[in-house]
Design an enzyme around this catalytic site. Structure first.
Site, PDB file in Angstrom:
ATOM      1  N   VAL A 108       0.841  -1.203   0.000  1.00 51.89           N
ATOM      2  CA  VAL A 108       0.000   0.000   0.000  1.00 51.89           C
ATOM      3  C   VAL A 108       0.876   1.253   0.000  1.00 51.89           C
ATOM      4  O   VAL A 108       0.380   2.365   0.149  1.00 51.89           O
ATOM      5  CB  VAL A 108      -0.939   0.012   1.233  1.00 51.89           C
ATOM      6  CG1 VAL A 108      -1.899  -1.168   1.193  1.00 51.89           C
ATOM      7  CG2 VAL A 108      -0.157   0.005   2.557  1.00 51.89           C
ATOM      8  N   ASP A 109       2.214   1.056  -0.176  1.00 48.71           N
ATOM      9  CA  ASP A 109       3.136   2.180   0.034  1.00 48.71           C
ATOM     10  C   ASP A 109       3.343   3.086  -1.171  1.00 48.71           C
ATOM     11  O   ASP A 109       3.923   4.179  -1.047  1.00 48.71           O
ATOM     12  CB  ASP A 109       4.486   1.675   0.570  1.00 48.71           C
ATOM     13  CG  ASP A 109       5.167   0.642  -0.342  1.00 48.71           C
ATOM     14  OD1 ASP A 109       4.951   0.674  -1.560  1.00 48.71           O
ATOM     15  OD2 ASP A 109       5.939  -0.194   0.187  1.00 48.71           O
ATOM     16  N   HIS A 124      -4.388  -4.259  -2.248  1.00 41.12           N
ATOM     17  CA  HIS A 124      -4.771  -3.941  -0.860  1.00 41.12           C
ATOM     18  C   HIS A 124      -4.913  -2.446  -0.614  1.00 41.12           C
ATOM     19  O   HIS A 124      -4.866  -2.003   0.528  1.00 41.12           O
ATOM     20  CB  HIS A 124      -3.755  -4.559   0.116  1.00 41.12           C
ATOM     21  CG  HIS A 124      -3.751  -6.059   0.105  1.00 41.12           C
ATOM     22  ND1 HIS A 124      -2.789  -6.819   0.712  1.00 41.12           N
ATOM     23  CD2 HIS A 124      -4.634  -6.935  -0.449  1.00 41.12           C
ATOM     24  CE1 HIS A 124      -3.066  -8.121   0.534  1.00 41.12           C
ATOM     25  NE2 HIS A 124      -4.172  -8.205  -0.182  1.00 41.12           N
ATOM     26  N   GLY A 192       9.203 -10.997  -2.733  1.00 40.65           N
ATOM     27  CA  GLY A 192       9.059 -10.443  -1.389  1.00 40.65           C
ATOM     28  C   GLY A 192       7.696 -10.635  -0.761  1.00 40.65           C
ATOM     29  O   GLY A 192       7.217  -9.762  -0.050  1.00 40.65           O
ATOM     30  N   ASN A 218      13.203 -14.261  -2.836  1.00 43.13           N
ATOM     31  CA  ASN A 218      12.901 -14.174  -1.413  1.00 43.13           C
ATOM     32  C   ASN A 218      14.096 -14.730  -0.637  1.00 43.13           C
ATOM     33  O   ASN A 218      14.598 -15.799  -0.989  1.00 43.13           O
ATOM     34  CB  ASN A 218      11.638 -15.002  -1.088  1.00 43.13           C
ATOM     35  CG  ASN A 218      10.998 -14.597   0.222  1.00 43.13           C
ATOM     36  OD1 ASN A 218      11.671 -14.493   1.239  1.00 43.13           O
ATOM     37  ND2 ASN A 218       9.699 -14.370   0.209  1.00 43.13           N
TER      38      ASN A 218
END
Ligand code: APR
Length: 246
Positions: A108-109, A124, A192, A218
């Site tokens: 959400v950044d 999201h 990630g 990852n």
């Protein structure tokens, strides 16, 4: 960098160059090297330090709206002060090189967009936007106030961050577009994410089931390892740094 790793990168880049339909699917780990904490990492994961039940669901907000608003304000400030990292930039570059490309993020950044990505599906939501808790409509502006959370300019109810909380569904439009990209892709990069939160977690499995090559970046093992064609076991920014896409 060892030879096996270079060979893997070369196979991936060669496949990428051969007209693939690519989905990049990201989670909190892609922003970790920008200094934004993930959710479930053992040491500094947000859900190891804070309670999702208090801070990331509608009931928690109804019980303590001020606490929740301020927690999101704290996260927002951290994000505004952060910068996109090498992985965000590599993903933005990939969009310009691959004809059919979709980025699906759980984050959400907004760091992907700040790195230049334009074809982004934000599953999201986005922490920089707000909406009315009661009316469920987006609110861009409100009057300066000391009230926390600020009141909705339409109905006087409470504003909330425009993110998807636990117990809430994804927007139908957003989910539909993401599903379509997954159905069509021939290559999927999962970067990630612990792949634990549904419905997003099924995307890589669905792509693999339909025959897409799945590449995972990852530093830690995830459940997705079993369906992954290639695993780059490292930090996203460090792994893409070894890749020459252009
Ligand atoms: N590079 C790549 N991956 C990393 C890095 C890094 N530098 N650092 C950590 N990771 C990996 C972790 O090993 C872990 O598998 O990123 C993953 C982060 O997983 P989570 O914390 O579970 O985050 P995410 O998968 O995005 O969570 C999904 O859960 O609570 C929610 O809504 C929130 O969108 C979020 C959803």
């Amino acid at each position: 960098m060892n030879g096996v790793y270079m060979n893997i990168l070369e196979s991936i880049v060669n496949k990428l160059k051969s007209g693939q339909r690519v989905v990049v699917f990201t989670g909190a780990g892609v922003s970790a090297e920008s200094g934004i904490p993930t959710f479930r990492d053992k040491l500094d994961g947000l859900w190891n330090r804070f309670s999702a039940e208090d801070l990331d669901c509608a009931d928690g907000f109804k019980a303590s709206p001020q606490l929740v608003w301020e927690w999101y304000a704290w996260r927002r400030k951290m994000i505004v002060d952060a910068k996109p990292n090498l992985a965000h930039h590599a993903i933005a570059l990939m969009e310009t090189l691959v004809p059919e490309f979709t980025l699906i993020t759980q984050n959400v950044d907004g760091l992907h967009q700040r790195a230049g990505s334009t074809k982004v599906i934000e599953l999201h939501g986005n922490i920089h936007r707000s909406r009315c808790f009661d009316e469920d409509i987006a609110i861009d502006k409100w009057a300066e106030t000391d009230e926390v959370p600020p009141p909705c300019p339409h109905c006087g109810g409470m504003l909330r961050p425009d993110v998807v909380w636990f117990g809430e569904g994804l927007s139908g439009d957003t989910y539909g577009k993401a599903k379509e990209a997954i159905r069509n892709c021939t290559m999927l990069f999962s970067i990630g994410t612990s792949s634990q939160i549904y419905p997003a977690a099924v995307f890589p499995y669905e792509a693999a089931h339909r025959g897409a090559m799945v590449v995972q970046i990852n530093p830690n093992p995830t459940d997705l390892d079993q369906v992954t064609s290639f695993i780059l076991r490292g930090k996203a920014g460090e792994c893409v740094n070894g890749c020459r896409l252009s």
